[in-house]
Design a protein around this motif. Structure first.
Motif, PDB file in Angstrom:
ATOM      1  N   LYS A 168       0.906  -1.285   0.205  1.00 55.84           N
ATOM      2  CA  LYS A 168      -0.010  -0.187  -0.039  1.00 55.84           C
ATOM      3  C   LYS A 168       0.892   1.365   0.119  1.00 55.84           C
ATOM      4  N   LYS A 169       0.129   2.377  -0.359  1.00 55.28           N
ATOM      5  CA  LYS A 169       0.842   3.727  -0.268  1.00 55.28           C
ATOM      6  C   LYS A 169       1.740   3.819   1.048  1.00 55.28           C
ATOM      7  N   GLY A 170       2.979   4.343   0.597  1.00 58.86           N
ATOM      8  CA  GLY A 170       3.990   4.453   1.572  1.00 58.86           C
ATOM      9  C   GLY A 170       4.904   3.278   1.994  1.00 58.86           C
ATOM     10  N   ASP A 171       4.689   2.185   1.184  1.00 57.60           N
ATOM     11  CA  ASP A 171       5.771   1.017   0.967  1.00 57.60           C
ATOM     12  C   ASP A 171       6.694   1.198   0.048  1.00 57.60           C
ATOM     13  N   THR A 172       7.772   0.500  -0.058  1.00 59.16           N
ATOM     14  CA  THR A 172       8.631   0.464  -1.156  1.00 59.16           C
ATOM     15  C   THR A 172       8.692  -0.902  -1.866  1.00 59.16           C
ATOM     16  N   LEU A 173       8.666  -0.853  -2.910  1.00 57.80           N
ATOM     17  CA  LEU A 173       8.783  -2.295  -3.548  1.00 57.80           C
ATOM     18  C   LEU A 173      10.218  -2.523  -3.886  1.00 57.80           C
ATOM     19  N   ALA A 174      10.664  -3.851  -3.662  1.00 61.95           N
ATOM     20  CA  ALA A 174      12.059  -4.228  -4.251  1.00 61.95           C
ATOM     21  C   ALA A 174      12.041  -5.359  -5.023  1.00 61.95           C
ATOM     22  N   VAL A 175      12.563  -5.099  -6.301  1.00 61.15           N
ATOM     23  CA  VAL A 175      12.381  -5.910  -7.519  1.00 61.15           C
ATOM     24  C   VAL A 175      13.857  -6.526  -7.640  1.00 61.15           C
ATOM     25  N   LYS A 176      14.108  -7.486  -7.334  1.00 68.33           N
ATOM     26  CA  LYS A 176      15.404  -8.159  -7.507  1.00 68.33           C
ATOM     27  C   LYS A 176      15.304  -8.721  -9.019  1.00 68.33           C
ATOM     28  N   ILE A 177      16.360  -8.627  -9.875  1.00 68.82           N
ATOM     29  CA  ILE A 177      16.482  -8.986 -11.137  1.00 68.82           C
ATOM     30  C   ILE A 177      17.454 -10.192 -11.045  1.00 68.82           C
ATOM     31  N   GLN A 178      16.717 -11.534 -11.357  1.00 71.42           N
ATOM     32  CA  GLN A 178      17.301 -12.690 -11.175  1.00 71.42           C
ATOM     33  C   GLN A 178      18.035 -13.071 -12.650  1.00 71.42           C
ATOM     34  N   ASP A 179      17.337 -12.811 -13.481  1.00 71.03           N
ATOM     35  CA  ASP A 179      17.823 -13.046 -14.863  1.00 71.03           C
ATOM     36  C   ASP A 179      17.174 -12.513 -15.969  1.00 71.03           C
ATOM     37  N   ILE A 180      17.711 -12.383 -17.123  1.00 75.67           N
ATOM     38  CA  ILE A 180      17.083 -11.692 -18.392  1.00 75.67           C
ATOM     39  C   ILE A 180      17.571 -12.396 -19.485  1.00 75.67           C
ATOM     40  N   GLN A 181      16.591 -13.076 -20.172  1.00 74.24           N
ATOM     41  CA  GLN A 181      17.230 -13.897 -21.325  1.00 74.24           C
ATOM     42  C   GLN A 181      16.439 -13.347 -22.703  1.00 74.24           C
ATOM     43  N   PRO A 182      17.112 -13.444 -23.828  1.00 78.97           N
ATOM     44  CA  PRO A 182      16.347 -13.094 -24.986  1.00 78.97           C
ATOM     45  C   PRO A 182      15.313 -14.077 -25.442  1.00 78.97           C
ATOM     46  N   LEU A 183      14.247 -13.846 -25.965  1.00 75.49           N
ATOM     47  CA  LEU A 183      13.070 -14.851 -26.146  1.00 75.49           C
ATOM     48  C   LEU A 183      13.295 -15.307 -27.338  1.00 75.49           C
ATOM     49  N   THR A 184      14.207 -14.712 -28.551  1.00 76.51           N
ATOM     50  CA  THR A 184      14.136 -15.006 -30.069  1.00 76.51           C
ATOM     51  C   THR A 184      15.365 -15.252 -30.535  1.00 76.51           C
ATOM     52  N   GLY A 185      16.465 -15.097 -29.551  1.00 77.50           N
ATOM     53  CA  GLY A 185      17.958 -15.149 -30.079  1.00 77.50           C
ATOM     54  C   GLY A 185      18.391 -14.085 -30.914  1.00 77.50           C
ATOM     55  N   GLN A 186      17.555 -12.938 -30.632  1.00 79.08           N
ATOM     56  CA  GLN A 186      18.179 -11.596 -31.332  1.00 79.08           C
ATOM     57  C   GLN A 186      17.592 -10.387 -30.745  1.00 79.08           C
ATOM     58  N   GLY A 187      18.019  -9.316 -31.341  1.00 79.60           N
ATOM     59  CA  GLY A 187      17.355  -8.076 -30.941  1.00 79.60           C
ATOM     60  C   GLY A 187      17.240  -7.196 -32.352  1.00 79.60           C
ATOM     61  N   SER A 188      16.978  -5.997 -32.091  1.00 80.79           N
ATOM     62  CA  SER A 188      16.950  -5.260 -33.198  1.00 80.79           C
ATOM     63  C   SER A 188      17.168  -3.756 -32.812  1.00 80.79           C
ATOM     64  N   THR A 189      17.767  -2.980 -33.697  1.00 88.35           N
ATOM     65  CA  THR A 189      17.955  -1.553 -33.518  1.00 88.35           C
ATOM     66  C   THR A 189      17.420  -0.622 -34.587  1.00 88.35           C
ATOM     67  N   ARG A 190      17.494   0.656 -34.493  1.00 86.98           N
ATOM     68  CA  ARG A 190      17.277   1.736 -35.520  1.00 86.98           C
ATOM     69  C   ARG A 190      17.700   3.068 -34.908  1.00 86.98           C
ATOM     70  N   ILE A 191      17.434   4.218 -35.749  1.00 86.81           N
ATOM     71  CA  ILE A 191      17.587   5.333 -35.317  1.00 86.81           C
ATOM     72  C   ILE A 191      16.651   6.091 -35.159  1.00 86.81           C
ATOM     73  N   VAL A 192      15.929   6.544 -33.858  1.00 84.94           N
ATOM     74  CA  VAL A 192      14.915   7.132 -33.377  1.00 84.94           C
ATOM     75  C   VAL A 192      15.192   8.692 -33.961  1.00 84.94           C
ATOM     76  N   SER A 193      15.190   8.583 -35.501  1.00 84.12           N
ATOM     77  CA  SER A 193      15.909   9.876 -35.800  1.00 84.12           C
ATOM     78  C   SER A 193      15.558  11.221 -35.113  1.00 84.12           C
ATOM     79  N   PHE A 194      14.148  11.391 -34.849  1.00 83.46           N
ATOM     80  CA  PHE A 194      13.843  12.577 -34.503  1.00 83.46           C
ATOM     81  C   PHE A 194      14.245  13.266 -33.140  1.00 83.46           C
ATOM     82  N   TRP A 195      14.931  12.235 -32.471  1.00 80.12           N
ATOM     83  CA  TRP A 195      15.544  12.494 -31.120  1.00 80.12           C
ATOM     84  C   TRP A 195      16.833  13.121 -30.880  1.00 80.12           C
TER      85      TRP A 195
END
Lengths: 301, 301, 301, 301
Positions: B67-94
């Motif tokens: 509830k309001k006034g608490d703090t959530l503590a999120v421990k990151i135990q693992d992060i794995q790609p789902l498809t064996g790849q990622g992608s990138t681009r230039i967000v040119s407007f930025w």
């Protein structure tokens, strides 16, 4: 090094050279601390009436044969404390309360911010800040060449170098500075025994120092802003100015680094742009200065 | 995790919880990439007509009993790609040209900035960006709890967390987020396989990912902005907003870190102020987000 | 106008319409003051425990038949005080000392900044601030349409309008706002009896008010940010945001004004650029909001 | 005035005085235009190879008997065009695309931004910009005294005055400048026939001009930043610098104006703070300079 006589508090083409040397030579430079030596023992306080300026500069050093359009390469071979200690204080008008010389400051007075003055012994590779023993990692806070027209107070960073306060300007690094006047007119000072990113209080552990430099020149290569190089990383530096925010300075440093990669490492600018998106290292000197780095292992792949 | 259904493009108290869990439990969350999966093979291009928003969020997850006034503590135990790849681009407007959706952009058009779209295979612990093999170092780009009143687009950072893009939000780190509504309403997404400081092009190597989290709650401890902790370092986070520049965000993060040291580590605020002056680590996420860190070895000395 | 019931402290598509009307109709709206009526007589003080938010909004008003891609045109026909007085105070955490809720503030406390609370009678066309009699020149401080995704606290400006605090949003002016949801969902409040540029203390003479508006719609004309028009001048408005400084907001407003001149007045964008260089009027609302104006006498030459 | 010889492109204590005069005397100063006279007829273009700097300065004028701690009061009695015309152009690297000499610029080239060069006849009290006839309202764009240590390029504003480009520095106004070196060393130039707020393109209608000034000194009254006064209004001026954004400059100008009211008009600072909240006038010179004004009718009430 020859006798300094009076220290300089500007980076200026009007400052008379204290020493002339040839490219390729080494030089040992002694620098006063940023407080002009006013804090040497517990109980000493900064006296801004006697000396309102900070960052006394040694030099300028005239590097024979250099001229506008060259780049000066200053290899930092060693930095040692001169007195076995440094000192620090809170430059309260700056970071502690951004406006305490402005609205809040003149209104509220300085009493609420403690002076924070401490002498910090340096021994066994540690800087002693109260009970904290922090590894000695010295930097040259202020290093510059002169502009032909502008004279800068030595607390400001800019295209000439100036007060960058970057943790990367340490032993083993090479600082590249633009040559804009005959002889380059190298100024340096403001050595820190150790400093965190951002230099929160406005003063690190400031120390009088003996610095050993090897000075070379790259002929006919003009750079717009300082660059750094160490064993692992290239960095481009930029700083805030009138109308240029810290974000803008960061963009400027990225741009200068991209152009460096394109010119010297034959990486197309947009490929460099993409590469930096994935591997850049952004480092903050003081609140006005930013360096953007790229690991050298990705170059000449 | 339960079925997500539609992803969220806001961090909002109006988003219906997709899953409820108890504090202390672990959860595996699958997230879509920041491009909503529009770039899966060479030749694919981002289609902003079909999906004008970025950073689809999984969740919200309702954490029972918070509830309001608490703090959530999120421990990151693992992060794995789902498809064996990622992608990138230039967000040119930025970043490529800050104003190309503004004055220069609408005037000059987008032709001059290449799209920069690439698929980046991930294998053997490396992310392959063209010929560059970059060590896999995944982060959760966007992670947040909900505010009771404001709804934020998922590309913005803020006191709720949001799109921080910090390299420190990686495997092994714990993210502390303020709880402001019942159940906290944890949202996350925008996982990056690797990203440089500043995320220059506006997009890192974006990937659909499977993330394993352990979620705890600290009762009756309110924090104003996100905090991070890993084996070696504590970080306080802040971001730019209306009227708050990047320098201001940096000051805010320093302040929050100082108060953290005072409250939880019994270091007087002005001593903390001095200590950070000497040992702080400033890290940049995207151009709007900053984290200020202190090595834990200096705490409880 | 229909009964408001509870006021809104967000601009949100989730706020339930209080009134529906047709384009072309007039409406009288009563608004509470920015302090939620907590300061009605000398000695009253703002109680942020009871009401932590500012700028209660009347509405939203549902304008029948309007839809995404239209523009709402709100002509301000009259603004009158409801109680014959207004009140002001120093929102000390904001301008008096930018950081008094941050580093300096939490450290220094609020004692040094006086509360500045005053009741200001309005009579004979003057607002009485102590001994100063200042001509009554009322503005609507906050006026907005809703976004379909974001919910904004009512103290922030943005593309939706919001808390612009512009002296130009006064009797006789027309405010153009983007329609992004069915019915537009017009919110307004935060009326000021008089205010200087910048709203230094964070609060003007705030008053409960009766405002008479004529509401029209321009079909199939999308605008990105609010625009204003009075007898003599057109204005484009922009505001600071994450990563957009006040200078950036000023550039954005110039750009929007140029595109307005190109689209509606057939002045080539670069000619408009040159014209504005010579005749623009830049006006500051609060510290986050800027309007750039052009005299209408130069249009349709 | 005595023969100028070479114009100055810095504000510097190293510039040799061209004329000495006594306080109380009048002087007529002829100034070159900001383009160093390179644009005199249609078809002329700015040649930055021949002259990379802008804003040639006349002077410095040595005002006998003035010394550090005094204030110089420069009354502008008249400003007339020398050649019956002015000229303008788009300083494209600056506002049109903030980064076109930076990332976007070096990448995109200058072709997309037109040069915008035009000669603008001045006749019958009008400045003719193409078909637009704009009332002649001349200003002195750059006016300064020298600092003992710093030398500033003449396109920058600062505590010394410099390139403020304020519409309020016009006929009838008095400019107050700090005296920091013996003789004050008044520099001026960069006269504009007319200019909008913000000077969008980076150049107004620039003209060679004859300016008539009456120069007085206020003994033993030190000011930190320039101030202005005309028949109706007092203004305090401030500008952006390293680490000071436009918002910060605005705060600084408010603060200096408040202290002016307290010191010279016996209005308590917090009363002045409240008064300015209701009656201040914020005016923008170029994108770096801001003036905050108060109507004199509220003073000595």
């Amino acid at each position: 090094m020859a006798d300094q006589g009076e220290f300089c508090y500007t980076i200026s083409p009007h400052n008379k050279p204290r020493l002339a040397m040839d490219p390729g030579e080494e030089v040992v430079v002694e620098t006063e601390d940023a407080f002009s030596g006013q804090i040497r023992k517990e109980g000493d306080r900064r006296d801004l009436q006697k000396m309102p300026h900070s960052n006394p500069q040694s030099g300028p050093i005239y590097v024979r044969g250099t001229k506008k359009g060259d780049t000066l390469a200053v290899k930092i071979q060693d930095i040692q404390p001169l007195t076995g200690q440094g000192s620090t204080r809170i430059v309260s008008f700056w970071y502690a309360s951004k406006y305490d010389t402005d609205l809040a400051g003149k209104f509220l007075g300085h009493d609420a911010v403690p002076h924070g003055t401490r002498v910090c012994p340096i021994s066994d590779g540690k800087v002693h800040f109260g009970d904290f023993a922090i590894p000695y990692r010295p930097i040259i806070g202020t290093i510059s060449t002169a502009d032909p027209m502008e004279s800068y107070l030595s607390w400001l960073p800019g295209p000439h170098g100036g007060n960058m306060d970057l943790g990367q300007i340490t032993i083993g690094a090479t600082v590249y500075l633009p040559v804009r006047v005959d002889g380059a007119l190298l100024h340096l000072g403001d050595v820190h025994a150790v400093q965190g990113d951002g230099e929160l209080s406005g003063a690190a552990v400031e120390m009088p120092a003996r610095t050993q430099l090897k000075i070379d020149v790259i002929r006919n290569k003009a750079i717009e802003w300082p660059r750094l190089e160490d064993d692992s990383t290239l960095y481009a530096v930029a700083a805030t100015q009138a109308g240029r925010s810290l974000e803008d300075a960061m963009r400027m440093a990225f741009m200068n680094l991209i152009l460096w990669l394109e010119t010297d490492y034959s990486i197309d600018r947009w490929l460099a742009f993409g590469l930096l998106t994935l591997v850049s290292q952004v480092r903050i000197g003081n609140f006005w200065t930013v360096a953007v780095g790229v690991p050298k292992k990705y170059l000449n792949p």
